[in-house]
Design an enzyme around this catalytic site. Structure first.
Site, PDB file in Angstrom:
ATOM      1  N   ASP A 127       0.865  -1.173   0.000  1.00 10.97           N
ATOM      2  CA  ASP A 127       0.000   0.000   0.000  1.00 10.97           C
ATOM      3  C   ASP A 127       0.914   1.239   0.000  1.00 10.97           C
ATOM      4  O   ASP A 127       2.143   1.130   0.070  1.00 10.97           O
ATOM      5  CB  ASP A 127      -0.956  -0.013   1.195  1.00 10.97           C
ATOM      6  CG  ASP A 127      -2.191   0.861   0.922  1.00 10.97           C
ATOM      7  OD1 ASP A 127      -2.159   1.668  -0.029  1.00 10.97           O
ATOM      8  OD2 ASP A 127      -3.183   0.750   1.660  1.00 10.97           O
TER       9      ASP A 127
HETATM   10  C1  BGC Z   1      -5.022   3.215   0.225  1.00  4.46           C
HETATM   11  C2  BGC Z   1      -5.205   2.197  -0.882  1.00  4.46           C
HETATM   12  C3  BGC Z   1      -5.134   2.903  -2.201  1.00  4.46           C
HETATM   13  C4  BGC Z   1      -3.771   3.550  -2.303  1.00  4.46           C
HETATM   14  C5  BGC Z   1      -3.503   4.213  -3.633  1.00  4.46           C
HETATM   15  C6  BGC Z   1      -3.781   4.057   0.027  1.00  4.46           C
HETATM   16  O1  BGC Z   1      -3.718   5.113   0.899  1.00  4.46           O
HETATM   17  O2  BGC Z   1      -4.988   2.552   1.452  1.00  4.46           O
HETATM   18  O3  BGC Z   1      -6.422   1.522  -0.718  1.00  4.46           O
HETATM   19  O4  BGC Z   1      -5.389   2.016  -3.243  1.00  4.46           O
HETATM   20  O5  BGC Z   1      -3.672   4.526  -1.289  1.00  4.46           O
HETATM   21  O6  BGC Z   1      -4.144   5.401  -3.763  1.00  4.46           O
END
Ligand code: BGC
Length: 750
Positions: free
Chosen positions: A286
């Site tokens: 993530d």
């Molecule tokens: C979130 C993810 C997301 C990623 C990309 C993160 O902060 O937890 O779910 O896909 O950002 O934007």
């Protein structure tokens, strides 16, 4: 026969399945060859480049750091790459100036629609409609594809049982089976039956692996503890289902699981995902979840981070730069086996090849795009309609509107940016049709509008009296209350889950003025409505319903369509009941659900020594699977094909569902089981099947579910499947608290 004829004859004689297998083996082989050919050209630095995802910025321009990274082969994927113009520029730089001309996989959070926004995922889950959910993802994917996006970070299939957690909005609710079914529908909607180069198809991402929804006390990014047997039975199944549906990628979670961060979790990433499940797509971290292991106290520095995540076989790093900075030296020092890097790169290339990225040339927005087309909006409206859950109705809905004035009140009556909810990065707000727009278009001057509060969070009560005054002569008032979009979503948890701001005061004032109140709640989570429930005549739960929320609500309130949504998550009466979910485990001293709390001052006696609260009932405000209709349905007692079975056999359970009311409508027939005695205590109820049935008045249909090994087995703490003989109670009904049951026996398992 020459060789060609022999081959043709063999093909003719070959059973279709064998032929398919042979062709798909050939395709796989040729894909694998292609992956290897590309892979063989790469230096170690370029391999690490493929394992790196960087964030760009929105807009038409491509920042210099992105251009440099591409030219130097230091990047394999970009997220938030900007407008189609920017993406076109990026892909051209790749094609002309990058060392290996390997296309970038362009990722973005296309969560519940791209430009045509569908209801938030929690709302979509309330439809209990696999097909609509699939279509929603398909449309989202197509719109995104047209703007150069190849990869979405959806579906989020984290089981969520804490309504304080802001990301419950992005989830499919509390139940592993419902989440698995609808998550799978989303995967297929985005990708088709497998990753493909077909136009309009993008890669999906099963996230967040794993346990993110079990965050302690509902705060985002908090620690997570999950006993192993629960991990296997509750949290992992939706991910296994997504994998079986061919999901191309997984994303790790921010959290730890029992002390080990998900982004360095060898047990989950290596043993479960790769070795047990044979996943051959790629795993992305993530956003900075790798470097954040330093804050979590698991890694001392970025070098540690790279070592720990690579050892767990995490293939691609999102945004942080541990791999860029340290992976090379770790390989050279022998701390990381080069084979780990090689496998990661091949996993990434495999997805790129399967998506046909090497054959695609992105030339800006195609002219024939259907973005925000009438068809897409019509589907978004259908989905919004089926996501609406009627929680209460005291003979007021459907609202008969003749010549009378209708009040449209509340901060969310005409708030397009709030209506699209969380994760609507690309929503076109001007295209959103609010309830106020829809009612005004339908009823013109009959509509009397007063917002009442500036927004849903506002504590200012100065407009309330004026709102009541404006409703003079109006009897039926529809109040649009709930949460602004910003009150749910990532990093937006709440410690109270009631109506925020002065909304209760607004409703109180209207109730005191003796109005008929239809409360429409738009929110990203279950809210505790408390005493408000008694003051209103009807409650329609609309979640954040998206671009077409207004017309959907209009059609349901006026009875053009009958509501059919069912709750995908239990609604607590009060925050103190959280976590409350239907599939909990029975106590040794079961609660008496009739007990609504014990009056203060009652001495402790046997009545009190049960699994009850002193001050509130143990039952929820609204149960999982609950939702009213304008029509009525009867569901016959379940009929079993047999009451006994052995391993490998199946029993069918049939009910007849009949529309006994006056309106056309849909009922969700739900099948649950309870394993009465097992080597691990099993949930009181577990959803194992559902079917949404559409019926005209007087019409009836048979619904049949099959029960066999899959439904009766569960996992032990090591992930082994247990199928244990004994009695099982089989329940069928239209809500988890409205079920009829029969007993079956699983006999003699060897
Ligand atoms: C979130 C993810 C997301 C990623 C990309 C993160 O902060 O937890 O779910 O896909 O950002 O934007």
């Amino acid at each position: 026969m020459n060789r060609v004829n022999k081959f043709v004859a063999a093909l003719v004689l070959m059973p279709v399945l064998a032929l398919n297998n042979m062709l798909s083996a050939q395709t796989n082989q040729s894909m694998e060859n292609k992956v290897n050919t590309i892979f063989n050209q790469l230096t170690l630095e370029q391999k690490i480049g493929q394992m790196t995802q960087i964030a760009s910025t929105n807009g038409d321009e491509v920042p210099q750091y992105v251009i440099d990274a591409i030219k130097e082969g230091r990047v394999g994927s970009i997220l938030n790459a900007g407008t189609p113009k920017a993406i076109e520029k990026i892909q051209k730089i790749v094609a002309k100036e990058s060392p290996n001309k390997i296309p970038l996989i362009i990722g973005r959070d296309v969560i519940h629609g791209y430009k045509t926004i569908f209801p938030i995922p929690l709302g979509q889950a309330a439809s209990w409609n696999r097909k609509l959910v699939e279509t929603g993802a398909n449309i989202a994917g197509k719109e995104a594809y047209d703007e150069g996006i190849n990869w979405t970070f959806a579906p989020m299939i984290d089981i969520s049982r804490d309504p304080r957690w802001g990301r419950i909005a992005e989830s499919l609710g509390e139940d592993p089976y419902l989440t698995a079914e609808l998550g799978t529908a989303m995967v297929v909607g985005f990708q088709g039956n497998e990753l493909s180069s077909e136009k309009g198809r993008i890669a999906a991402c099963a996230k967040h692996f794993i346990g993110y929804g079990a965050t302690e006390n509902g705060k985002d990014y908090n620690a997570v503890s999950i006993p192993d047997y629960q991990l296997w039975n509750t949290y992992l199944p939706p991910f296994k289902a997504a994998l079986d549906a061919g999901v191309g990628t997984f994303m790790t979670a921010f959290n730890d699981i029992n002390g080990i961060p998900a982004s360095a979790n060898q047990f989950l990433l290596k043993e479960v995902l790769r070795e047990k499940w044979n996943f051959d797509g790629f795993v992305v971290s993530d956003w900075e979840s790798m470097s954040q292991m330093i804050n979590q106290g698991y890694s001392e520095n970025l070098r540690d981070v790279a070592l720990q995540s690579a050892s767990a076989q995490l293939d691609m790093e999102m945004v942080s730069s541990a791999y860029q900075k340290h992976l090379k030296e770790l390989v050279e020092s022998g701390e990381i086996d080069i084979e780990i890097v090689n496998t990661a790169v091949k996993n990434i290339l495999r997805v790129k090849v399967a998506l046909g990225l090497f054959e695609q040339e992105y030339n800006g927005v195609p002219k024939d795009t259907e973005i925000l087309s009438a068809t897409h909006k019509a589907e978004a409206k259908k989905m919004a309609i089926e996501s609406l859950v009627l929680l209460k109705n005291e003979n007021i809905l459907p609202l008969k509107i003749k010549n009378q004035k209708i009040g449209i009140v509340g901060p969310l009556a005409d708030a397009p940016a709030e209506q699209v909810g969380t994760w609507s990065l690309d929503a076109v707000i001007d295209e959103v049709v609010t309830p106020f727009n829809a009612f005004q278009e339908a009823f013109g001057d009959q509509i009397v509008f007063a917002q009442g509060l500036e927004n849903a969070r506002s504590n200012k009560t100065d407009q309330i009296q004026a709102t009541v005054d404006a409703m003079k002569g109006v009897k039926d008032v529809i109040v649009f209350a709930g949460e602004d979009a910003i009150l749910s979503g990532e990093g937006h948890s709440r410690a109270f889950i009631n109506l925020p701001g002065a909304q209760e005061a607004l409703i109180d004032a209207l109730a005191e003025a003796d109005k008929n109140i239809i409360l429409v709640v738009q929110a990203g989570r279950p809210l505790t409505l408390g005493t408000i429930e008694d003051k209103v005549n009807a409650i329609l739960y609309a979640w954040h319903p998206g671009t077409m929320g207004g017309p959907a609500i209009l059609d349901v309130i006026t009875g053009k369509v009958t509501p059919s949504g069912k709750l995908p998550v239990t609604f607590p009466r009060t925050l103190g009941q959280v976590p409350i979910y239907y599939s909990s485990i029975e106590s040794g001293r079961p609660a008496n659900p009739q007990m609504l709390g014990i009056p203060t001052g009652t001495p402790l006696d046997p009545v009190g020594l049960t699994n009850n609260y002193l001050d509130v009932s143990v039952t929820p405000a609204y149960a999982f699977g609950y939702g009213l209709s304008y029509t009525s349905f009867s569901i016959s007692k379940p009929k079993l094909s047999n009451t006994e079975l052995v391993k490998g056999e199946k029993i069918s359970v049939t009910v007849e569902v009949k529309n006994t009311g006056k309106y056309e409508g849909a009922e969700v027939v739900q099948l649950y089981i309870h394993d009465k005695v097992a080597s691990y205590m099993r949930p009181k109820l577990e959803l194992k099947g559902f079917e949404k049935v559409y019926l005209a008045p007087g019409e009836s249909k048979k619904v049949t579910f099959e029960i066999g090994d899959d439904q009766l087995s569960f996992f032990d703490k090591n992930g082994n499947v247990l199928l244990e003989k004994g009695k099982f109670e089989i329940f069928v009904g239209n809500a988890s608290d409205n079920l009829a049951s029969e007993i079956i026996t699983l006999k003699d398992i060897k």
